[in-house]
Design an enzyme around this catalytic site. Structure first.
Site, PDB file in Angstrom:
ATOM      1  CG  ASN A 234      19.232 -47.643 -88.495  1.00 33.68           C
ATOM      2  OD1 ASN A 234      19.516 -47.786 -89.656  1.00 33.68           O
ATOM      3  ND2 ASN A 234      19.678 -46.616 -87.811  1.00 33.68           N
ATOM      4  CG  ASP A 235      17.608 -44.611 -85.741  1.00 34.24           C
ATOM      5  OD1 ASP A 235      17.987 -45.750 -85.466  1.00 34.24           O
ATOM      6  OD2 ASP A 235      18.322 -43.601 -85.614  1.00 34.24           O
TER       7      ASP A 235
ATOM      8  CD  GLN B 183      18.784 -43.091 -90.579  1.00 30.29           C
ATOM      9  OE1 GLN B 183      19.984 -43.252 -90.582  1.00 30.29           O
ATOM     10  NE2 GLN B 183      18.198 -42.100 -91.237  1.00 30.29           N
TER      11      GLN B 183
ATOM     12  CD  GLU C 294      23.362 -43.083 -81.291  1.00 29.35           C
ATOM     13  OE1 GLU C 294      24.355 -43.186 -82.003  1.00 29.35           O
ATOM     14  OE2 GLU C 294      22.542 -44.016 -81.145  1.00 29.35           O
TER      15      GLU C 294
HETATM   16  C1  FRU Z   1      20.735 -44.412 -83.938  1.00 26.79           C
HETATM   17  C2  FRU Z   1      21.637 -43.806 -84.995  1.00 26.79           C
HETATM   18  C3  FRU Z   1      21.455 -42.313 -85.081  1.00 26.79           C
HETATM   19  C4  FRU Z   1      21.896 -42.024 -86.477  1.00 26.79           C
HETATM   20  C5  FRU Z   1      21.384 -43.211 -87.216  1.00 26.79           C
HETATM   21  C6  FRU Z   1      22.230 -43.636 -88.376  1.00 26.79           C
HETATM   22  O1  FRU Z   1      20.426 -45.738 -84.202  1.00 26.79           O
HETATM   23  O2  FRU Z   1      22.981 -44.124 -84.703  1.00 26.79           O
HETATM   24  O3  FRU Z   1      22.161 -41.609 -84.099  1.00 26.79           O
HETATM   25  O4  FRU Z   1      21.370 -40.837 -86.960  1.00 26.79           O
HETATM   26  O5  FRU Z   1      21.322 -44.264 -86.290  1.00 26.79           O
HETATM   27  O6  FRU Z   1      21.630 -44.667 -89.091  1.00 26.79           O
END
Ligand code: FRU
Length: 569
Positions: A150-151, A167, A319
């Site tokens: 993800n991020d 991530q 976030e």
């Molecule tokens: C955003 C999020 C962040 C967190 C991460 C966890 O997509 O929810 O806030 O740090 O992903 O994977």
């Protein structure tokens, strides 16, 4: 590697004691159908090779898999291990433990499961030859070799390379087991994935954060002439806290022994984005803090990246905040601050070193879908100090051993509009290095019923550029491999597979740039004021491109198609 707290150590010691005489203990005593679940089945490996290849079945029950090295538990992951034929193979890089004994302990494994016996120690990633050639692998969008992303995290330029951390679930197709993956690039376009650099530890899984170069060694984590690259992340245990890790070679990172550096503030406080604030000669962190259900961004400062003080906070976004300064219309004497959140909404305002004062309401960011948690790069070289952003692109890639991807890198600018200063998004110029073949169909005037001017062009990976005066046409309609991009001249709106967005004409013309990859479509309009990302999977056999006009004629000053080559060498 992660340090282990005494409680974990005691738990692991008791596990080991239980294993001393019996390897596999039955959790249940009687029934034989369905298969009994073994408590803490284990297998030992003398590490001689680089990887353990682990069989994964998407949707299988998640089992606790503890990795012990020479008896010390290093990390616990929840893994959908395949009891029989796997969907794909995850890999664990075990090269750091060469010569040592590694034990995998899997809890609640059915007694007839082949999961543990199937784990292979190997010098190569299983099925590696297919990596980057998979049918749904973005060819100019980054995605991880295996597992979920993800991020983007810790985007930074350091020692001649762009670094992207992210991530990463190395052991699952879905979200979980948050590690920081790591990739580097010489040019923001060609990425090389390295191994994961941060694994879950006793403070929790590794959630999002940022990175800075500590040029003046304020933290003492570097050496004279060898500045540290400092990663600032959330350890998402109970409670969530902020931590740092550092390294000087751009490859390996050590967690700071004094973590956490920011204790729990409130709610799910997370996603620290840090920057050097030169006028105050201090570090500034923006941090998402959920205060009793209200989304706030807290502003903290530090002289050394280790000791942080809350300076102020503002009710705003949820976030993944980001905070940076940009000149308006390129005028270095007229700069404004931009505060954004994970949705990419933003506010423009001023910052006095302590408090951010918005001068606009919350403004919309991207206009598509599936774009989230974007972050901009730190320490970009050059006097122009480009502000480059990459976001998480939620491209679901079923049937693939990986899932999700990143957007293309985009340069952000602030430009004056009648409504006030607004962000523009422009694909970075480095992407032009992917152009393999070009067709130039402009200038031309199209009328309703005109033959498709793009008929001669066919491409799997597409960049299309157009500039047109819609004239008396009511619609200008592009087809890109089955995706429909319509410009509605009356409403001055663009719609991308039905995602509508305002797209004002500039000087009577519309500029459009369309990028199409195997799992994503990204459209830029109105000199970058409008960015419409959309997850999209063109049919493999459909390489068609087209443009037509409706209701009247439109004058194209530019109409170019580029076939792009894959960024994976
Ligand atoms: C955003 C999020 C962040 C967190 C991460 C966890 O997509 O929810 O806030 O740090 O992903 O994977």
């Amino acid at each position: 590697m992660a340090k282990i707290n005494p409680l974990t150590r005691a738990f692991v010691a008791s596990l080991l004691f239980a294993f001393h005489s019996i390897t596999l203990c039955r959790a249940t005593e009687t029934s034989i159908d369905p298969p009994q679940l073994l408590s803490n089945a284990k297998r030992e490996f003398k590490i001689e090779k680089r990887y353990l290849n682990i069989p994964i079945k998407n949707g299988a029950p998640k089992r606790k898999v503890t990795t012990l090295v020479d008896g010390r538990a290093l990390v616990i992951n929840d893994i959908e291990v395949a009891d029989a034929t796997p969907d794909w193979w995850a890999f664990m890089d075990v090269s750091a433990w060469h010569g040592k004994t590694l034990t995998l302990v899997v809890d609640k494994l059915p007694e007839d499961s082949t999961a543990l016996s199937a784990v292979e120690q190997s010098n190569s990633i299983k099925d590696a030859k297919d990596i980057y050639h998979e049918p749904l692998r973005g060819q100019f969008h980054f995605s991880s070799r295996r597992g979920w992303n993800n991020d983007p995290n810790g985007l930074i330029f350091f020692k001649g390379e762009y670094h992207m951390f992210y991530q990463h679930n190395p052991y699952g197709w879905g979200w979980g087991n948050m590690h920081w993956g790591h990739a580097v690039s010489p040019d923001l376009v060609h990425w090389q994935e390295l191994g994961d650099v941060l694994a879950p530890d006793d403070l929790g899984p590794m959630f999002s954060g940022s990175a800075v170069v500590d040029w003046q060694n304020t933290s003492g984590l570097g050496q004279p002439g060898r500045p540290a690259q400092v990663l600032v992340y959330t350890a998402a245990g109970n409670p969530f806290v902020q931590c740092i890790a550092s390294g000087a070679d751009g490859r390996s990172y050590t967690k700071f022994s004094g973590n956490p550096v920011v204790p729990h503030i409130a709610g799910g406080n997370r996603d620290p984005k840090v920057m050097w604030y030169e006028p105050g000669k201090k570090w500034v962190m923006v941090l998402f803090v959920d205060v009793g259900g209200a989304n706030t961004i807290h502003f903290l400062s530090s002289p050394n990246l280790k000791d942080w003080t809350v300076m102020s906070h503002i009710e705003s976004f949820a976030e993944c905040p980001d905070f940076f300064q940009l000149p308006i219309d390129g005028d270095a004497s007229n700069k404004k601050w931009v505060l954004t959140g994970a949705s990419s909404e933003y506010m423009v305002g001023s910052f006095d070193g302590t408090t951010f004062t918005p001068e606009t309401p919350k403004l919309p960011g991207h206009r598509g879908t599936g774009f989230y948690a974007a972050q901009t790069f730190s320490d970009i070289p050059g006097n122009d100090g480009r502000r480059i952003r990459i976001g998480w692109l939620q491209t679901e890639t079923h049937g693939m051993p990986f899932n999700q991807s990143m957007s293309i890198p985009m340069e952000l600018k602030l430009t004056t509009t009648p409504e006030g200063p607004r962000l523009t998004w422009t694909p970075v110029k480095e992407l032009e290095s992917l152009r393999a073949h070009s067709w130039n169909f402009g200038p031309t005037t199209l009328q309703p019923g005109s033959a498709n001017p793009l008929a001669a062009a066919q491409a799997e990976l597409v960049e299309l550029r157009a500039e047109f005066d819609p004239g008396d046409a009511s619609e200008v309609v592009f087809n890109v491999r089955g995706a429909t991009i319509v410009y509605d001249a009356k409403k001055q709106e663009v719609s991308v597979n039905n995602h509508r967005a305002p797209a004002p004409l500039g000087g009577g013309k519309l500029q459009l740039r369309i990028y199409c990859d195997r799992a994503a479509l990204e459209v830029f309009a109105s000199d970058g004021l409008t960015y419409v990302p959309v997850p999209f999977q063109p049919k493999a056999g459909d390489l068609s491109l087209g443009v037509q006009v409706k209701g009247g004629s439109a004058k194209f000053t530019a109409l170019e198609v580029y076939e792009l080559k894959s960024a994976w060498r």
